[in-house]
Scaffold this motif. Structure first.
Motif, PDB file in Angstrom:
ATOM      1  N   THR A  41       0.828  -1.217   0.000  1.00  0.00           N
ATOM      2  CA  THR A  41       0.000   0.000   0.000  1.00  0.00           C
ATOM      3  C   THR A  41       0.857   1.260   0.000  1.00  0.00           C
ATOM      4  O   THR A  41       0.364   2.326  -0.364  1.00  0.00           O
ATOM      5  CB  THR A  41      -0.955   0.029   1.206  1.00  0.00           C
ATOM      6  OG1 THR A  41      -0.203   0.019   2.410  1.00  0.00           O
ATOM      7  CG2 THR A  41      -1.922  -1.146   1.174  1.00  0.00           C
ATOM      8  N   THR A  42       2.128   1.153   0.378  1.00  0.00           N
ATOM      9  CA  THR A  42       2.999   2.331   0.350  1.00  0.00           C
ATOM     10  C   THR A  42       3.570   2.593  -1.040  1.00  0.00           C
ATOM     11  O   THR A  42       4.121   3.664  -1.281  1.00  0.00           O
ATOM     12  CB  THR A  42       4.164   2.188   1.352  1.00  0.00           C
ATOM     13  OG1 THR A  42       4.974   1.076   0.971  1.00  0.00           O
ATOM     14  CG2 THR A  42       3.650   1.996   2.769  1.00  0.00           C
ATOM     15  N   SER A  64      -0.796   5.237  -3.863  1.00  0.00           N
ATOM     16  CA  SER A  64      -2.008   5.536  -3.086  1.00  0.00           C
ATOM     17  C   SER A  64      -3.242   4.827  -3.633  1.00  0.00           C
ATOM     18  O   SER A  64      -4.275   4.778  -2.968  1.00  0.00           O
ATOM     19  CB  SER A  64      -2.245   7.041  -3.056  1.00  0.00           C
ATOM     20  OG  SER A  64      -2.459   7.522  -4.375  1.00  0.00           O
ATOM     21  N   GLU A  82      -5.029  -0.352  -1.850  1.00  0.00           N
ATOM     22  CA  GLU A  82      -5.603  -0.314  -0.500  1.00  0.00           C
ATOM     23  C   GLU A  82      -5.743  -1.730   0.043  1.00  0.00           C
ATOM     24  O   GLU A  82      -6.017  -2.660  -0.698  1.00  0.00           O
ATOM     25  CB  GLU A  82      -6.998   0.320  -0.529  1.00  0.00           C
ATOM     26  CG  GLU A  82      -7.061   1.711  -1.094  1.00  0.00           C
ATOM     27  CD  GLU A  82      -8.495   2.183  -1.258  1.00  0.00           C
ATOM     28  OE1 GLU A  82      -9.360   1.782  -0.448  1.00  0.00           O
ATOM     29  OE2 GLU A  82      -8.754   2.931  -2.206  1.00  0.00           O
TER      30      GLU A  82
END
Length: 111
Positions: free
Chosen positions: A87-88, A91, A94
Motif C-alpha cells: 500500500t505504500t 495511493s 488499498e
C-alpha cells in the motif's frame, strides 16, 4: 549486412511496442469511476508483490485507472506486513477486510 538486419529488427520491435502502448492507452482504459480491482490475498501473500507490481505497470502505461483492493482472505502476520508495504507503493493500492469490501459494494450499488 548483419548490422542492417539487427537495426531493422530493432526498429520493427520498437514500432510494435509503440503500437501496443497506443492501443493500450486508447482501447483498454475503463472510464468509469465506480469500478475497482479486487485481489484476494491469503497466507504469506506469495504472489502479492508480483501482482501489485504488474498492476502498477499497467497503471503507468495508462491501461488501468481503477484502484486495487487487496482483500485479506486469511493473511498471515507476514502477509499483512507485505500488504502494508504494497500500500505504500502507490495511493491507489488499498488493504481491506472482506466486510469492508461488502460494505463498499453496497455503497457503490446505491450510487
Amino acid at each position: 549486412m548483419v548490422g542492417e538486419i539487427l537495426l531493422c529488427t530493432l526498429g520493427a520491435a520498437a514500432v510494435l511496442v509503440l503500437c501496443w502502448l497506443l492501443l493500450a492507452r486508447l482501447l483498454l482504459p475503463m472510464q468509469t469511476k465506480q469500478s475497482f480491482l479486487v485481489l484476494p490475498c491469503r497466507g504469506d501473500g506469495d504472489t502479492m508483490e508480483q501482482d501489485c507490481r504488474a498492476y502498477l505497470l499497467l497503471r503507468s502505461i495508462g491501461a488501468l485507472q481503477q484502484p486495487l483492493l487487496l482483500v485479506d482472505s486469511g493473511l498471515s502476520e507476514e502477509g499483512r506486513r507485505l500488504a502494508g508495504l504494497m500500500t505504500t507503493l502507490d495511493s491507489s493500492i488499498e488493504l481491506c477486510q472482506p466486510q469492508a469490501l461488502q460494505d463498499r459494494l453496497r455503497y457503490e450499488a446505491k450510487d
